[in-house]
Design a protein around this motif. Structure first.
Motif, mmCIF file in Angstrom:
data_model
loop_
_atom_site.group_PDB
_atom_site.id
_atom_site.type_symbol
_atom_site.label_atom_id
_atom_site.label_comp_id
_atom_site.label_asym_id
_atom_site.label_seq_id
_atom_site.Cartn_x
_atom_site.Cartn_y
_atom_site.Cartn_z
ATOM 1 N N LEU A 95 0.824 -1.206 0.000
ATOM 2 C CA LEU A 95 0.000 0.000 0.000
ATOM 3 C C LEU A 95 0.860 1.259 0.000
ATOM 4 O O LEU A 95 0.549 2.236 -0.693
ATOM 5 C CB LEU A 95 -0.925 -0.001 1.214
ATOM 6 C CG LEU A 95 -2.061 -1.027 1.223
ATOM 7 C CD1 LEU A 95 -2.794 -0.999 2.556
ATOM 8 C CD2 LEU A 95 -3.035 -0.750 0.081
ATOM 9 N N THR A 96 1.943 1.239 0.757
ATOM 10 C CA THR A 96 2.830 2.405 0.805
ATOM 11 C C THR A 96 3.523 2.624 -0.537
ATOM 12 O O THR A 96 3.602 3.757 -1.025
ATOM 13 C CB THR A 96 3.884 2.218 1.909
ATOM 14 O OG1 THR A 96 3.225 2.035 3.170
ATOM 15 C CG2 THR A 96 4.806 3.412 1.987
ATOM 16 N N SER A 155 4.097 5.707 -5.398
ATOM 17 C CA SER A 155 4.234 5.714 -6.859
ATOM 18 C C SER A 155 3.258 6.685 -7.515
ATOM 19 O O SER A 155 3.485 7.135 -8.641
ATOM 20 C CB SER A 155 3.998 4.300 -7.410
ATOM 21 O OG SER A 155 2.649 3.905 -7.223
ATOM 22 N N LEU A 156 2.179 7.002 -6.808
ATOM 23 C CA LEU A 156 1.209 7.974 -7.310
ATOM 24 C C LEU A 156 1.508 9.389 -6.833
ATOM 25 O O LEU A 156 0.728 10.308 -7.062
ATOM 26 C CB LEU A 156 -0.203 7.571 -6.876
ATOM 27 C CG LEU A 156 -0.718 6.252 -7.465
ATOM 28 C CD1 LEU A 156 -2.053 5.870 -6.846
ATOM 29 C CD2 LEU A 156 -0.856 6.371 -8.985
ATOM 30 N N GLY A 157 2.623 9.561 -6.115
ATOM 31 C CA GLY A 157 3.054 10.884 -5.700
ATOM 32 C C GLY A 157 2.628 11.305 -4.317
ATOM 33 O O GLY A 157 2.789 12.476 -3.956
ATOM 34 N N ALA A 158 2.087 10.387 -3.537
ATOM 35 C CA ALA A 158 1.633 10.739 -2.191
ATOM 36 C C ALA A 158 2.813 10.827 -1.240
ATOM 37 O O ALA A 158 3.740 10.008 -1.295
ATOM 38 C CB ALA A 158 0.631 9.712 -1.683
ATOM 39 N N SER A 159 2.770 11.802 -0.348
ATOM 40 C CA SER A 159 3.792 11.910 0.684
ATOM 41 C C SER A 159 3.531 10.869 1.772
ATOM 42 O O SER A 159 2.471 10.239 1.820
ATOM 43 C CB SER A 159 3.788 13.311 1.290
ATOM 44 O OG SER A 159 2.551 13.565 1.935
ATOM 45 N N ARG A 160 4.496 10.728 2.671
ATOM 46 C CA ARG A 160 4.325 9.747 3.738
ATOM 47 C C ARG A 160 3.165 10.132 4.666
ATOM 48 O O ARG A 160 2.384 9.265 5.085
ATOM 49 C CB ARG A 160 5.637 9.634 4.532
ATOM 50 C CG ARG A 160 5.650 8.504 5.556
ATOM 51 C CD ARG A 160 5.372 7.141 4.910
ATOM 52 N NE ARG A 160 6.283 6.839 3.830
ATOM 53 C CZ ARG A 160 7.473 6.273 3.993
ATOM 54 N NH1 ARG A 160 7.887 5.951 5.199
ATOM 55 N NH2 ARG A 160 8.230 6.008 2.938
#
Length: 269
Positions: A162-163, A168-173
């Motif tokens: 999931l992380t 890979s879609l550009g989401a930050s942590r």
């Protein structure tokens, strides 16, 4: 042919009786305020008492604040330990059990000592600061239950995949935790919230020593001064707790577009 599960049925009946018989006896006693009559006078007396409403509202608000604080602290911690520091899991599990080892009276005296009048941060000198200490105390007491519920929820999902997908879609942590991890462990958070709410609502030691107008000290004081009203108060607290749990379950499992009626039908089906 399958045999009837006599042993399992007997265990279920005994367990149910262990829970229901004292509850029924308490309900019956709360209705006997007038000798020889079944009356709701004890319940009417409580609803006419302004203190009852105020302490119940205060405890409910403090308990909900403890649930939010516990979830905000535990979910990122459990996520990070499982993702990056798996060798630290025994340490975090041990630390989460410390509230079960350290008595609440030691915890609250530590708060008073650290955040008292001679402290750099004298939280006990103001009402808001003392309320904050109370919420923190509730959070600490419920930490073993909230952490284990969330950790078990993390074990049921593949947080690594999931992380990676979120990144890979550009989401930050931080966005990954807020929009991916939190929704996937929502049921686990609700399970921990149930226990947190139950523990916080009736907590006495921390609340009493911090001199907060909460439900636990009020219930103890009522038990010292009256006979039938404490029984009615216990039943009302029981019903209030279950009602709040049902609402938390509803809002945690509700999907967009769902209303309260489909939820009730699903629960009663």
């Amino acid at each position: 042919m399958t045999r009837f599960p006599y042993l399992a049925t007997a265990v279920a009946v005994v367990s149910a009786a262990f829970f229901l018989v004292p509850l029924a006896a308490t309900i019956n006693f709360s209705l006997r305020m007038k000798r020889g009559e079944i009356t709701l006078d004890a319940y009417r007396w409580l609803f006419r008492d302004d203190t009852f409403v105020s302490v119940l509202g205060f405890s409910a608000a403090a308990s909900l604040a403890a649930i939010v604080l516990g979830a905000v602290l535990v979910v990122p911690t459990a996520y990070w330990v499982r993702l990056k520091l798996p060798a630290m899991r025994p340490v975090t599990e041990f630390l989460s059990l410390m509230p079960l080892i350290i008595p609440p009276v030691v915890l609250v005296f530590g708060y008073v000592r650290i955040y008292g009048t001679s402290s750099v941060l004298p939280l006990t000198m103001s009402e808001a600061g003392t309320n904050l200490l109370l919420v923190i105390g509730y959070t600490v007491l419920s930490l073993p239950y909230m952490y284990r519920a969330v950790d078990n929820g993390m074990a049921a999902i593949d947080i690594t995949t999931l992380t990676e997908a979120a990144e890979s879609l550009g989401a930050s942590r931080l966005r990954t935790i807020a929009t991916v991890i939190f929704p996937n462990v929502r049921s686990a958070i609700v399970s921990g919230a149930f226990l947190t709410f139950s523990i916080s609502l009736g907590e006495f030691v921390i609340t009493s020593l911090l001199n907060r107008p909460a439900f636990g000290p009020y219930l103890v004081q009522m038990g010292q001064d009256y006979a039938y009203q404490p029984a009615a108060l216990a039943i009302m607290a029981f019903a209030f707790t279950w009602a709040c749990m049902a609402l938390m379950d509803f809002f945690a499992t509700r999907k967009p577009g769902q209303g309260i009626l489909p939820f009730i039908r699903r629960k009663t089906a």
